[in-house]
Enzyme design. Sequence first.
Site, mmCIF file in Angstrom:
data_model
loop_
_atom_site.group_PDB
_atom_site.id
_atom_site.type_symbol
_atom_site.label_atom_id
_atom_site.label_comp_id
_atom_site.label_asym_id
_atom_site.label_seq_id
_atom_site.Cartn_x
_atom_site.Cartn_y
_atom_site.Cartn_z
ATOM 1 N N ASP A 119 -38.398 8.975 67.116
ATOM 2 C CA ASP A 119 -38.427 7.558 66.654
ATOM 3 C C ASP A 119 -37.692 6.933 65.526
ATOM 4 O O ASP A 119 -37.231 7.615 64.718
ATOM 5 C CB ASP A 119 -39.882 7.070 66.580
ATOM 6 C CG ASP A 119 -40.799 7.343 67.641
ATOM 7 O OD1 ASP A 119 -40.372 7.200 68.920
ATOM 8 O OD2 ASP A 119 -41.767 7.632 67.568
ATOM 9 N N ASP A 137 -39.384 4.096 74.666
ATOM 10 C CA ASP A 137 -40.559 3.421 74.352
ATOM 11 C C ASP A 137 -40.534 1.728 74.743
ATOM 12 O O ASP A 137 -41.007 1.345 75.473
ATOM 13 C CB ASP A 137 -41.054 3.354 72.921
ATOM 14 C CG ASP A 137 -41.376 4.671 72.554
ATOM 15 O OD1 ASP A 137 -41.681 5.488 73.374
ATOM 16 O OD2 ASP A 137 -41.310 5.128 71.296
#
EC number: 3.4.23.36
Length: 162
Positions: A119, A137
């Site tokens: 991330d 995402d």
Amino acid sequence: MKPNYRIFSIVTAVSLVIDQATKILVDRTLELYQSIPVVPGLFSITYMRNKGAAFSFLSNFDYRRPFFIAVTLVAMAAIAITFRKLRDDQRLAAVSLSLIFSGAVGNLIDRVRLGEVIDFLDVYWKTHHWPAFNVADSAICVGVALLALDMIRDERRQSKDN
């Protein structure tokens, strides 16, 4: 090739390439937890790793890797089955499902390869941070939002016809 399959191929490929390229770039150029402010006080590129799901859900679960891989594969199969049932005129649904599918694949690649997900998109207001996320995402979230919009639009269209 049917129009929806063309949409699926293009959207999935583009989204997946962007997701994996950005993760590779972050992994190769930043140290873990290193942060580069893009818009100070609002947005940074911050290299993080997430062993869990959204918001680090189940990150301490011992069998998280096989669990998340299995859940992702089931979700991908469900998306593929749903996609096959689309009519040719359901292009927004095709884009939506393609985005969701590509996001699932992007994070699956990380889980298989690394055991966790990279991330790096860090959105915050002063000291209040939203959990870091990535392109996969984002693709999933945009896909879900577009799918909801398509369902609302389809329902309105059906109610007008009745």
